[in-house]
Design a protein around this motif. Structure first.
Motif, PDB file in Angstrom:
ATOM      1  N   HIS A 352      42.449  42.606  44.705  1.00  0.00           N
ATOM      2  CA  HIS A 352      42.496  42.358  43.259  1.00  0.00           C
ATOM      3  C   HIS A 352      43.368  41.147  42.939  1.00  0.00           C
ATOM      4  N   GLU A 353      44.524  41.047  43.562  1.00  0.00           N
ATOM      5  CA  GLU A 353      45.424  39.913  43.304  1.00  0.00           C
ATOM      6  C   GLU A 353      44.762  38.587  43.655  1.00  0.00           C
ATOM      7  N   GLU A 356      41.934  37.794  41.152  1.00  0.00           N
ATOM      8  CA  GLU A 356      42.509  37.420  39.858  1.00  0.00           C
ATOM      9  C   GLU A 356      42.998  35.973  39.888  1.00  0.00           C
ATOM     10  N   LYS A 357      43.654  35.584  40.994  1.00  0.00           N
ATOM     11  CA  LYS A 357      44.122  34.197  41.127  1.00  0.00           C
ATOM     12  C   LYS A 357      42.954  33.213  41.238  1.00  0.00           C
ATOM     13  N   GLY A 359      40.023  33.368  39.878  1.00  0.00           N
ATOM     14  CA  GLY A 359      39.353  33.132  38.607  1.00  0.00           C
ATOM     15  C   GLY A 359      37.866  32.866  38.794  1.00  0.00           C
ATOM     16  N   ASP A 390      37.231  40.684  31.672  1.00  0.00           N
ATOM     17  CA  ASP A 390      38.311  39.962  32.358  1.00  0.00           C
ATOM     18  C   ASP A 390      39.679  40.506  31.950  1.00  0.00           C
ATOM     19  N   PHE A 393      40.133  43.803  33.653  1.00  0.00           N
ATOM     20  CA  PHE A 393      40.323  43.569  35.092  1.00  0.00           C
ATOM     21  C   PHE A 393      41.759  43.117  35.368  1.00  0.00           C
ATOM     22  N   ARG A 394      42.255  42.237  34.508  1.00  0.00           N
ATOM     23  CA  ARG A 394      43.617  41.717  34.681  1.00  0.00           C
ATOM     24  C   ARG A 394      44.640  42.852  34.553  1.00  0.00           C
ATOM     25  N   LYS A 396      44.072  45.953  35.222  1.00  0.00           N
ATOM     26  CA  LYS A 396      43.749  46.990  36.214  1.00  0.00           C
ATOM     27  C   LYS A 396      43.114  48.234  35.598  1.00  0.00           C
ATOM     28  N   ARG A 422      33.794  40.835  40.908  1.00  0.00           N
ATOM     29  CA  ARG A 422      34.812  41.626  40.214  1.00  0.00           C
ATOM     30  C   ARG A 422      34.318  43.048  39.966  1.00  0.00           C
TER      31      ARG A 422
END
Length: 488
Positions: A352-353, A356-357, A359, A390, A393-394, A396, A422
């Motif tokens: 996930h990290e 997320e980075k 994008g 989004d 998702f950010r 969680k 995602r």
């Protein structure tokens, strides 16, 4: 499998409807025996092959002529992670579907580690496709005539000749002695750099029966007289390949024979091979080529005698093919990137990290398409769904994120591999690995060379307990990421 199309001709096929005969086992055949892990021949649906090749994407074409090839070859990947080569015929090539199916099934009974084996076919409506093992390391023509880093070594050229002779011997023992238009584009290299004979060349063209290129300089003399291919014609073509291996060029047999008669062997030999072989070895290979190129078919050797003549000539037999070729061993472990490591451990938090980075920077062209259509109310609603997804998702909230992403996907106006990636992770977070795998496959269908999609397939497969398939997907992701970094 790389392309099977000659630069001199369209793809051509072979083989009479011979009945298979039992193969006699002997010690020589043990080394080139039948493969143990090959699946049985099967029929595939067109939708399966369309998904495997990302909709027959241009990015997946491996034919030497690209889209201009009369019958295009694509690389692909099935859901079980098996790499395949898919040959798609033009619509007029096989009008008789029953004949195509019978011919494909006959060739599909062959299973040998000297062949790029035929795994199946597709015969739906006007579609005629063949499915074979994928060979990732290009054709003999590429390595021999168009090399970039190093010319092919003498020991490897001898190994190519032996493996090819063993392939022909195996096919002959199974009642499939005919192979039309054998040339350097029909020999492909597997993960370990070993040469294999393409099974595509064992299929005959039912429409016009053409067997050789229009370049008459390389055509067996009896074919010019009768228009028919015989097993002896295949040996003639093998002789032209020996000339290719000797010279590093595609020399017309008549010219080569003139040089041989004049004892001008130096003019025939590739200057890149200087100091790599003895005069005796060179003379023996020239003699073998001369025997294969005899004008009278009955004076040419058979595959079994070719194998017997080539075995004593082999050099550096303990050196793996990939080392002789100067290429990476496809089975060697490549260090995993942080994302690869996270997928191996099924560490969903780490995945996930990283996502997320990342994008949306890998959504090629998507931003342009989005801004262009922002006027419409429907588009605005679609973008809002993505934006809400989004945000969830950010933070969680993976259940809400998957619902918003589903709204975006279901509208169908735009495609985004990142959204599928995602949502795939959201499904994994919610213990839905089957749905996660489907989304990861869809992401790769949209973006065929995207390493993220392959990595997420690995994570889903690990979650499903499909260990060997997960490892294959992990390797695929590592290979794609390595190529991406090399090109960056």
């Amino acid at each position: 499998m790389g392309c099977e199309c000659s630069k001199l001709s369209g793809c051509c096929w072979s083989s009479e409807n011979d009945v298979s005969v039992p193969e006699e086992r002997n010690e020589e055949n043990e080394e080139k025996g039948e493969t143990d892990d090959m699946p049985a021949f099967r029929e595939y649906g067109i939708d399966t092959l369309r998904m495997a090749t990302s909709g027959f994407s241009v990015e997946n074409i491996v034919s030497e002529h690209g889209e201009k090839a009369p019958n295009v070859v694509y690389k692909g990947k099935l859901e079980n992670q098996r790499k395949i080569a898919v040959k798609r015929f033009n619509r007029s090539a096989w009008p008789d579907s029953r004949q195509f199916l019978e011919e494909a099934k006959a060739v599909g009974q062959l299973r040998n580690n000297r062949l790029a084996n035929l795994l199946g076919c597709c015969c739906e409506g006007d579609e005629r496709l063949l499915v074979a093992e994928f060979m990732p390391n290009d054709t003999l023509a590429k390595h021999l005539f168009h090399w970039e880093t190093q010319p092919m070594k003498w020991a490897m050229r001898l190994r190519v000749a032996l493996h090819l002779a063993q392939a022909l011997e195996y096919c002959t023992s199974k009642g499939r002695a005919l192979y039309h238009d054998l040339n350097a584009y029909r020999i492909v290299f597997d993960d370990e750099g070993n040469p294999r004979l393409s099974c595509f060349g064992l299929m005959k063209n039912s429409r016009d029966g053409k067997s050789y290129s229009t370049n008459l300089a390389f055509t067996p003399p009896e074919y010019l007289r009768t228009g028919r291919v015989t097993p002896e014609s295949v040996i003639y073509s093998f002789g032209t390949l020996l000339l290719d291996l000797l010279s590093g060029k595609h020399i017309p047999p008549s010219h080569a024979l003139d040089l041989i008669r004049d004892r001008n062997i130096q003019m025939l030999t590739d200057s890149c091979l200087e100091g790599q072989f003895s005069n005796d070895d060179g003379t023996e290979l020239v003699r073998l080529a001369s025997r294969c190129l005899q004008y009278e078919p009955r004076e040419r050797p058979n595959p079994k005698s070719l194998v017997a003549a080539l075995i004593p000539l082999q050099k550096d037999t303990e050196v793996p093919s990939h080392e002789l070729m100067g290429i990476q061993d496809g089975n060697a472990a490549i260090p995993l990137s942080p994302l690869g490591e996270a997928c191996l451990r099924t560490d969903l938090t780490a995945i996930h990290e990283i996502l997320e980075k990342l994008g949306y920077k890998d959504d090629e062209g998507a931003a342009t398409e989005l801004s262009f259509q922002m006027w419409t109310n429907q588009m605005q609603e679609t973008l809002n769904s993505k934006k809400k997804g989004d945000g969830a998702f950010r933070h969680k909230d993976f259940k809400a994120a998957s619902e918003f992403y589903t709204q975006f996907i279901d509208v169908g106006t735009m495609v985004s591999p990142t959204v599928h990636a995602r949502r795939s992770l959201c499904y994994l977070m919610n213990d839905m690995p089957t749905e996660a795998l489907s989304d990861a496959l869809q992401a790769q269908a949209i973006h065929p060379i995207w390493h993220i999609a392959a990595y997420l397939q690995a994570a889903a497969l690990f979650a499903l307990g499909r260990e060997s398939e997960a490892q294959a997907a992990l390797k695929d992701g590592t290979d794609l990421e390595s190529k991406r970094n090399a090109n960056a």
